[in-house]
Motif scaffolding. Structure first.
Motif, PDB file in Angstrom:
ATOM      1  N   ASP A   1       0.763  -1.072  -0.119  1.00 54.70           N
ATOM      2  CA  ASP A   1      -0.134  -0.032   0.121  1.00 54.70           C
ATOM      3  C   ASP A   1       0.772   1.159   0.054  1.00 54.70           C
ATOM      4  O   ASP A   1       1.634   1.663   0.994  1.00 54.70           O
ATOM      5  CB  ASP A   1      -0.935  -0.104   1.188  1.00 54.70           C
ATOM      6  CG  ASP A   1      -2.084   0.934   1.308  1.00 54.70           C
ATOM      7  OD1 ASP A   1      -1.696   2.118   0.603  1.00 54.70           O
ATOM      8  OD2 ASP A   1      -3.156   0.820   1.661  1.00 54.70           O
ATOM      9  N   GLY A   2       1.072   1.864  -0.961  1.00 55.18           N
ATOM     10  CA  GLY A   2       2.004   3.011  -1.304  1.00 55.18           C
ATOM     11  C   GLY A   2       3.474   2.343  -1.197  1.00 55.18           C
ATOM     12  O   GLY A   2       3.825   1.334  -1.582  1.00 55.18           O
ATOM     13  N   THR A   3       4.252   2.918  -0.207  1.00 57.80           N
ATOM     14  CA  THR A   3       5.391   2.476   0.242  1.00 57.80           C
ATOM     15  C   THR A   3       5.753   1.559   1.493  1.00 57.80           C
ATOM     16  O   THR A   3       6.610   1.322   1.903  1.00 57.80           O
ATOM     17  CB  THR A   3       6.342   3.800   0.506  1.00 57.80           C
ATOM     18  OG1 THR A   3       5.602   4.466   1.664  1.00 57.80           O
ATOM     19  CG2 THR A   3       6.688   4.712  -0.658  1.00 57.80           C
ATOM     20  N   ILE A   4       4.294   1.157   1.761  1.00 56.62           N
ATOM     21  CA  ILE A   4       4.503   0.081   2.998  1.00 56.62           C
ATOM     22  C   ILE A   4       4.092  -1.087   2.636  1.00 56.62           C
ATOM     23  O   ILE A   4       3.105  -1.305   1.895  1.00 56.62           O
ATOM     24  CB  ILE A   4       3.312   0.672   3.913  1.00 56.62           C
ATOM     25  CG1 ILE A   4       3.755   1.840   4.698  1.00 56.62           C
ATOM     26  CG2 ILE A   4       3.258  -0.257   5.258  1.00 56.62           C
ATOM     27  CD1 ILE A   4       2.724   2.652   5.696  1.00 56.62           C
ATOM     28  N   VAL A   5       4.828  -2.066   2.882  1.00 60.68           N
ATOM     29  CA  VAL A   5       4.713  -3.662   2.496  1.00 60.68           C
ATOM     30  C   VAL A   5       4.623  -4.290   3.627  1.00 60.68           C
ATOM     31  O   VAL A   5       5.461  -4.219   4.642  1.00 60.68           O
ATOM     32  CB  VAL A   5       5.773  -3.993   1.654  1.00 60.68           C
ATOM     33  CG1 VAL A   5       5.493  -5.573   1.197  1.00 60.68           C
ATOM     34  CG2 VAL A   5       6.098  -3.317   0.307  1.00 60.68           C
ATOM     35  N   THR A   6       3.716  -5.096   3.676  1.00 66.44           N
ATOM     36  CA  THR A   6       3.613  -6.254   4.918  1.00 66.44           C
ATOM     37  C   THR A   6       3.296  -7.451   4.364  1.00 66.44           C
ATOM     38  O   THR A   6       2.875  -8.147   3.203  1.00 66.44           O
ATOM     39  CB  THR A   6       2.399  -5.887   5.794  1.00 66.44           C
ATOM     40  OG1 THR A   6       1.224  -5.831   5.058  1.00 66.44           O
ATOM     41  CG2 THR A   6       2.459  -4.616   6.498  1.00 66.44           C
ATOM     42  N   GLY A   7       4.295  -8.583   5.149  1.00 68.84           N
ATOM     43  CA  GLY A   7       4.493  -9.753   4.480  1.00 68.84           C
ATOM     44  C   GLY A   7       3.822 -10.739   5.496  1.00 68.84           C
ATOM     45  O   GLY A   7       3.483 -10.623   6.691  1.00 68.84           O
ATOM     46  N   ALA A   8       3.342 -11.998   4.836  1.00 71.22           N
ATOM     47  CA  ALA A   8       2.508 -12.759   5.976  1.00 71.22           C
ATOM     48  C   ALA A   8       3.290 -13.706   6.646  1.00 71.22           C
ATOM     49  O   ALA A   8       2.748 -14.391   7.554  1.00 71.22           O
ATOM     50  CB  ALA A   8       1.353 -13.710   4.848  1.00 71.22           C
ATOM     51  N   GLY A   9       4.509 -13.868   6.600  1.00 73.58           N
ATOM     52  CA  GLY A   9       5.664 -14.639   7.402  1.00 73.58           C
ATOM     53  C   GLY A   9       6.344 -15.628   6.689  1.00 73.58           C
ATOM     54  O   GLY A   9       5.756 -16.107   5.612  1.00 73.58           O
ATOM     55  N   SER A  10       7.443 -15.960   7.379  1.00 72.01           N
ATOM     56  CA  SER A  10       8.147 -17.117   6.764  1.00 72.01           C
ATOM     57  C   SER A  10       8.333 -16.869   5.285  1.00 72.01           C
ATOM     58  O   SER A  10       9.039 -15.778   4.968  1.00 72.01           O
ATOM     59  CB  SER A  10       7.424 -18.599   6.870  1.00 72.01           C
ATOM     60  OG  SER A  10       7.270 -18.707   8.362  1.00 72.01           O
ATOM     61  N   ALA A  11       8.206 -17.671   4.211  1.00 66.54           N
ATOM     62  CA  ALA A  11       8.792 -17.649   2.944  1.00 66.54           C
ATOM     63  C   ALA A  11       8.200 -16.594   2.336  1.00 66.54           C
ATOM     64  O   ALA A  11       8.802 -16.083   0.915  1.00 66.54           O
ATOM     65  CB  ALA A  11       8.556 -18.992   2.453  1.00 66.54           C
ATOM     66  N   ALA A  12       6.931 -16.091   2.722  1.00 65.90           N
ATOM     67  CA  ALA A  12       6.218 -14.951   2.143  1.00 65.90           C
ATOM     68  C   ALA A  12       7.030 -13.662   2.411  1.00 65.90           C
ATOM     69  O   ALA A  12       6.989 -12.819   1.469  1.00 65.90           O
ATOM     70  CB  ALA A  12       4.886 -14.573   2.880  1.00 65.90           C
ATOM     71  N   GLY A  13       8.087 -13.705   3.131  1.00 68.76           N
ATOM     72  CA  GLY A  13       9.076 -12.417   3.255  1.00 68.76           C
ATOM     73  C   GLY A  13       9.933 -12.347   2.088  1.00 68.76           C
ATOM     74  O   GLY A  13      10.081 -11.413   1.626  1.00 68.76           O
ATOM     75  N   LEU A  14      10.127 -13.597   1.649  1.00 66.77           N
ATOM     76  CA  LEU A  14      11.179 -13.567   0.349  1.00 66.77           C
ATOM     77  C   LEU A  14      10.307 -13.318  -0.758  1.00 66.77           C
ATOM     78  O   LEU A  14      10.775 -12.369  -1.466  1.00 66.77           O
ATOM     79  CB  LEU A  14      11.777 -15.132   0.302  1.00 66.77           C
ATOM     80  CG  LEU A  14      12.982 -15.383   1.320  1.00 66.77           C
ATOM     81  CD1 LEU A  14      13.232 -16.954   0.946  1.00 66.77           C
ATOM     82  CD2 LEU A  14      13.858 -14.668   1.139  1.00 66.77           C
TER      83      LEU A  14
END
Length: 324
Positions: free
Chosen positions: A154-167
């Motif tokens: 969302d714009g310049t903010i990114v959130t990941g769901a965890g573990s491999a989703a960070g990659l």
């Protein structure tokens, strides 16, 4: 305009999860590899109180830099920690300041709670590990928490769901900044699937598996290698000796999406790479990847990537085309 990422800071706190930190290091802390011609970033790990940072997995970290080392980073990553409901106020303030000056902010897994403490989730789409989405939504009721995505921008903010989703999320940012060729090279180095595609403009919807479906894996590989063929449900069902209805049901069960959506995503990704690596016309590329004509390619490409094929080529071709 968001910055071009040349400097990256990862913020860690007591209880830092080693996989989350390691994932950020794998993407952003690599030295130069001549065979990949990869970008190299000014990379630093920072913490509120330099020195020993306690870990939850039988070993601790020694971090030399305080939060001031992250004051000018183009990309601020927050590593998750075990006791996620107790984020550091200093880290939250550092994150808020980074967002205010226009930097990218990426929260991996439960680090999304730091963004909530910083006031950055109000009115924004976001995600975290599926075990904690209900808690995130209850704690920050103004946040638009989506539990059905791997990651959200969302714009310049990114959130990941965890573990491999960070990659996945980090490779998304890499692709956004440097193009599909660079992101694919990073994925190959880490021996993970290439960046899994979705709607890039505002947020990333559920990304589809690469070619690892339980029984349809060979078919998915064949599709990727034959994108210009007739890939209708009827034709694919015939290849699998199933009725179209049974095939469509099996496909969704194994990939999480429809045959049309999966094929379209693969065609967009193939077009992306050809736009970077060749100087062929958009019409030629559309035919090569199975869209048939430039108008259809433009429709699907713009919908998926938020820019037209021509705009994408202007941004990411450069030397790759000249040397092709």
């Amino acid at each position: 305009m968001p910055p071009t990422v040349t400097s990256v800071a990862v913020l860690v706190q007591d209880g830092v999860e080693p996989f989350g930190l390691g994932a950020m290091c794998e993407v952003w802390a690599e030295p130069y590899h001549p065979e990949d011609d990869n970008p190299v970033f000014d990379f630093v790990v920072a913490t509120p109180r330099p020195g020993r940072v306690r870990g939850p997995s039988g070993f601790d970290l020694h971090v030399e830099h305080g939060l001031e080392a992250a004051a000018h980073a183009d990309l601020l990553c927050i590593a998750p920690k075990r006791d996620y409901l107790d984020p550091s106020p200093e880290v939250a303030a550092t994150v808020a300041a980074a967002h205010a000056r226009g930097a990218f902010v990426f929260a991996h897994c439960t680090a999304a709670f730091v963004l909530g403490e910083a006031g950055l989730l109000d009115g924004r789409r976001c995600t975290t590990h599926w075990r904690h989405t209900d808690v995130l939504a209850a704690r920050y009721p103004e946040a638009q928490v989506d539990e059905n995505v791997l990651y959200v921008q969302d714009g310049t903010i990114v959130t990941g769901a965890g573990s491999a989703a960070g990659l996945d999320a980090a490779l998304h940012l890499m692709r956004q900044q440097f193009g599909a060729r660079t992101a694919a090279a990073a994925a190959r180095r880490m021996v993970v699937p290439p960046h899994r595609s979705g709607g890039q403009a505002q947020f990333i919807a559920r990304a589809v598996p690469d070619c690892d479906a339980e029984t349809l894996g060979p078919l998915l590989v064949w599709i990727v290698e034959n994108l210009a063929e007739d890939l209708s449900v009827d034709e694919l069902a015939r290849r699998c000796h199933m009725s179209p209805r049974t095939f469509a049901r099996r496909f969704r069960a194994e990939t999480g999406t429809t045959p049309h959506s999966w094929v379209t995503a693969q065609r967009v990704q193939a077009a992306e790479e050809l736009l970077e690596l060749t100087d062929h016309s958009v019409d030629w590329i559309a035919d090569e990847v199975g869209f048939g004509n430039a108008a259809t390619l433009r429709h699907h490409f713009t919908r998926a990537r938020g820019v037209s094929p021509q705009q994408y080529r202007r941004t990411f071709s450069g030397a790759a085309v000249r040397s092709a």
